[in-house]
Design a protein around this motif. Structure first.
Motif, short mmCIF file in Angstrom:
data_model
loop_
_atom_site.label_atom_id
_atom_site.label_comp_id
_atom_site.label_asym_id
_atom_site.label_seq_id
_atom_site.Cartn_x
_atom_site.Cartn_y
_atom_site.Cartn_z
N VAL A 49 54.54 79.88 127.00
CA VAL A 49 55.18 79.78 125.69
C VAL A 49 56.06 78.55 125.62
O VAL A 49 56.09 77.82 124.61
CB VAL A 49 56.00 81.07 125.42
CG1 VAL A 49 56.84 80.90 124.16
CG2 VAL A 49 55.09 82.26 125.28
N GLN A 50 56.78 78.26 126.69
CA GLN A 50 57.64 77.07 126.71
C GLN A 50 56.82 75.79 126.64
O GLN A 50 57.23 74.81 126.00
CB GLN A 50 58.51 77.10 127.97
CG GLN A 50 59.57 78.19 127.95
CD GLN A 50 60.33 78.29 129.27
OE1 GLN A 50 59.94 77.69 130.28
NE2 GLN A 50 61.43 79.05 129.26
N GLU A 51 55.66 75.77 127.32
CA GLU A 51 54.80 74.60 127.23
C GLU A 51 54.29 74.39 125.80
O GLU A 51 54.21 73.26 125.30
CB GLU A 51 53.62 74.75 128.19
CG GLU A 51 54.00 74.63 129.65
CD GLU A 51 52.82 74.87 130.57
OE1 GLU A 51 51.72 75.18 130.04
OE2 GLU A 51 52.98 74.76 131.80
N ASP A 101 59.22 77.50 114.88
CA ASP A 101 59.87 78.80 114.66
C ASP A 101 59.10 79.90 115.37
O ASP A 101 59.71 80.83 115.95
CB ASP A 101 59.95 79.10 113.16
CG ASP A 101 60.80 78.08 112.42
OD1 ASP A 101 61.75 77.56 113.04
OD2 ASP A 101 60.52 77.83 111.24
N LEU A 102 57.78 79.82 115.35
CA LEU A 102 56.97 80.83 116.03
C LEU A 102 57.18 80.78 117.54
O LEU A 102 57.27 81.81 118.22
CB LEU A 102 55.49 80.62 115.71
CG LEU A 102 55.02 81.01 114.30
CD1 LEU A 102 53.58 80.59 114.08
CD2 LEU A 102 55.17 82.51 114.09
N ALA A 103 57.27 79.55 118.09
CA ALA A 103 57.48 79.41 119.54
C ALA A 103 58.83 79.99 119.95
O ALA A 103 58.94 80.67 120.99
CB ALA A 103 57.40 77.93 119.93
N GLU A 104 59.85 79.77 119.11
CA GLU A 104 61.17 80.32 119.41
C GLU A 104 61.14 81.84 119.39
O GLU A 104 61.72 82.51 120.26
CB GLU A 104 62.19 79.77 118.42
CG GLU A 104 63.61 80.25 118.67
CD GLU A 104 64.59 79.68 117.65
OE1 GLU A 104 65.72 80.19 117.58
OE2 GLU A 104 64.21 78.74 116.93
N ALA A 105 60.46 82.42 118.36
CA ALA A 105 60.37 83.87 118.28
C ALA A 105 59.58 84.44 119.45
O ALA A 105 59.94 85.48 120.02
CB ALA A 105 59.73 84.27 116.95
N GLU A 106 58.50 83.73 119.86
CA GLU A 106 57.70 84.23 120.97
C GLU A 106 58.47 84.16 122.29
O GLU A 106 58.32 85.02 123.16
CB GLU A 106 56.39 83.45 121.07
CG GLU A 106 55.39 84.11 121.99
CD GLU A 106 54.00 83.50 121.88
OE1 GLU A 106 53.05 84.12 122.40
OE2 GLU A 106 53.87 82.42 121.26
#
Length: 663
Positions: A49-51, A101-106
């Motif tokens: 997810v961080q990548e 925003d999706l990456a932050e939520a995930e």
């Protein structure tokens, strides 16, 4: 469907929200299938997810939308929105912004937060804070229109909302998204487009009692055809150097295709609101509260009218001619002509009511205009009367207007009792009703059929009455059958009836008072005011027919008819009669100057027929006799000849009345 080369903000937002929704649906499904994992698996998932988040930030920094191209294409395809090669990158750039925003939520989900907690901010921004289980695809226009039609409170409103919905679909398309089309600017575009619709749009479908299929009319083609006709006429008059710009506008106003009125545009605006509110309440459409678009529409209309007044080269493109219907009370001349017409004095047959004859057919065509005029009832209320709706209460014969399964009354206040005035009783209405009472069927006017599409009897009857009035020469756009009710209310006001009385008789709203209760206890008072009205109707007993008839209506007394006559060898050979109530065309023409080929009996028949018609026309009216050879000469011989001619008409008339009637 044509691929989109330009994308509106509404379409862009719908695709972006669909990407967000699909991601949240996937997370919710993954959370539902909860399974334990090892620390290594959790670390690997967090690392992935961080990548992804790092890749998104890099793409945003480099303005590179390639990362979002495939999700954007998939979301657009699921919504049925075709994007071309030029539009796709632009939308993908907007979608890329949501990937961060999706990456932050995930990341929050991988860190242990629930999907509900991790997506709360996203849902508040893009979905109005709806819970995860209520996240649905964008609402389509066809679905919203169908739901609004379903929720319409009455059949009449159902048809009206469906009409506006069909126009919305014709303009935007059935698959259009509400987020795209029901915005302030686009609703104004729709209203401006509606302004271009011909007033009689959709009427040339060809469907009737014999042809049920007809043709499907394209609204855009109807507008194009009307515009083409207007442009052609404008090109014709714009070349005339003898006309000023104002004169050209006047001519255009006489020949241009009439379009929808401003009042009708406002009604369509109100029904668009019904679609809007229904989508918010019943389809979970995330939209702000309704805001009127009429102000913005009126400002644009004023701008167009200013261009027209300034003489812009493109003025003809925005010049819109309308013919609003403003019902007004009948004039005395037209009312007198109706009551003195063949409908009430004798017609040729039930199918030729406008031709003079010896038959008086007392059906709905005969009674409905009289009841509207003398009782102030709506045409639909009259035509839906049952035999049992004629009743006696407190010694007063009255009509009962109430809601029934076969027809809904206009308002709750329309439910009432209406006294039968003395004029109708003197015309033998009670005896006619008594004869009808013992016939089969519950309807008072069973011959009044209802329309297949509207479900109303007044629609079909209105067309028939209009045809008859056209033949009688008294057809008028504003003074129609319904306007007889306005004539009654105007006369009631002049008779000094107070507001509660007028409102109760007419079935209008009057504050806290319910008309049904008011009329039940004030019938004698109401009838007293109704009997004060004087429409100049003189009634005689007709022994030959066996019922009272209207001898004449005196409202036209004082109006002069013009008789131009010519003598040859002291014999009347030519008579031309003009009636100012009708127009400049002669209403009676007798020309014996070229009668060499006629027999004596033919000459006599023509003379007696013309004399009788002049006698009937002259009743109660002044006459102006003119010498056709020398109009400025007061010729005594011509006047005496015309008087003798009218005396012949009186004798002929009496002979016709004394002859036995055919069955």
């Amino acid at each position: 469907m044509e691929r989109l080369e330009t994308v509106t903000p509404g379409v862009e937002g719908a695709i972006r929200n669909e990407v967000l929704r699909c991601a949240m649906v996937q997370w919710t499904a993954r959370e539902a299938a909860f399974a334990p994992r090892t620390p290594e698996e959790a670390d690997a998932a967090m690392m992935a997810v961080q990548e992804t988040a790092s890749a998104v930030r890099a793409a945003l920094r480099l303005r590179d939308p390639s990362l979002a191209l495939e999700p954007t294409r998939a979301a657009a395809a699921s919504l049925g929105i075709p994007l071309d090669a030029a539009a796709l990158p632009r939308v993908a750039r907007a979608v890329l912004g949501t990937f961060a925003d999706l990456a932050e939520a995930e990341c929050a989900i991988e860190g242990g937060a629930s999907v509900e907690e991790a997506t709360r901010t996203l849902r508040e921004i893009h979905f109005g804070g709806r819970p995860l289980e209520r996240l649905a695809p964008p609402v389509r226009l066809a679905v919203a229109v169908s739901k609004a039609v379903e929720r319409a409170p009455t059949k009449g409103m159902t048809d009206k909302v469906r009409t506006t919905g069909d126009l919305l679909i014709a303009f935007f398309g059935a698959d259009a998204l509400l987020d795209d089309v029901l915005t302030k600017d686009r609703i104004v575009e729709f209203l401006l487009w509606c302004m271009r619709l011909p007033r009689l749009h959709g009427k040339k479908h060809g469907r009737n009692r014999y042809e049920k299929t007809g043709v499907v009319l394209c609204k855009h083609q109807e507008i194009a055809d009307a515009d083409a006709a207007d442009v052609a006429f404008w090109a014709e008059i714009s070349m005339r150097a003898d006309l000023t710009h104002r004169e050209k506008l006047v001519l255009a106003g006489q020949r241009f295709e009439p379009r929808l009125t401003d009042e009708m545009i406002e009604k369509h605006h109100a029904r668009v609101r019904a679609v809007y509110e229904t989508a918010r309440e019943s389809l979970d459409w995330d939209a702000p509260a309704w805001e009127s678009r009429l102000k913005a529409w009126r400002e644009e209309v004023q701008r167009q009218r200013k261009e027209i007044s300034l003489g812009s080269d493109s003025a003809h493109l925005t010049l819109r001619i309308t013919k609003p219907k403003r019902r007004s009370a009948w004039s005395e001349e037209r009312l007198a002509k109706l009551l003195n017409s063949t409908l009430y004095r004798g017609c040729f047959s039930p199918f030729r009511r406008w031709r003079p004859g010896r038959h008086i057919v007392r059906d709905h065509v005969y009674w409905a205009p009289l009841i509207c005029l003398l009782c102030g009832m709506r045409p639909e209320e009259v035509l839906r009367l049952l035999k049992s709706d004629v009743l006696q209460r407190d010694g007063v014969l009255c009509f009962r207007v109430e809601e029934r399964p076969d027809g809904v009354i206009k308002t709750d206040e329309a439910e009432r009792l209406v006294p039968v005035p003395e004029t109708l009783l003197r015309l033998g209405f009670l005896e006619w009703w008594q004869d009808r009472f013992f016939r089969d069927g519950p309807l008072l006017f069973p011959e009044a059929t209802i329309g297949e599409t509207t479900g109303k009897a007044s629609g079909s009857d209105g067309k028939r009455q209009r045809t008859i009035r056209c033949h009688l020469g008294i057809a008028d756009w504003n003074e129609d059958g319904y306007a007889l009710r306005h004539t009654f209310l105007t006369a009631l006001d002049l008779a000094g009836a107070p507001d509660p009385v007028r409102q109760a008789i007419a079935g209008h709203e009057q504050g806290e008072v319910i008309n049904r209760h008011y009329t039940e206890t004030n019938l004698k008072k109401l009838k007293g005011f109704m009997d004060r009205l004087d429409f100049g109707i003189e009634i005689d007993e007709d022994d030959a027919r066996g019922f009272p008839t209207i001898r004449r209506c005196t409202l036209a007394d004082g109006h002069t008819i013009e008789v131009a006559a010519r003598l040859e060898d002291e014999r009347l050979v030519r008579v031309i009669v003009r009636d100012p109530m009708v127009g400049e065309q002669p209403v009676i023409r007798l020309d014996l100057t070229k009668a060499e080929g006629l027999t004596r009996d033919e000459v006599r028949a023509r003379t007696e027929r013309a004399a009788e018609r002049l006698y009937r026309l002259h009743e109660g009216r002044r006459i102006r006799i003119i010498n056709e050879v020398d109009p400025g000469l007061d010729d005594r011989a011509v006047r005496q000849a015309v008087m003798s001619f009218m005396a012949l008409g009186a004798v002929t008339r009496r002979g016709a009345q004394s002859a036995p009637l055919r069955p």
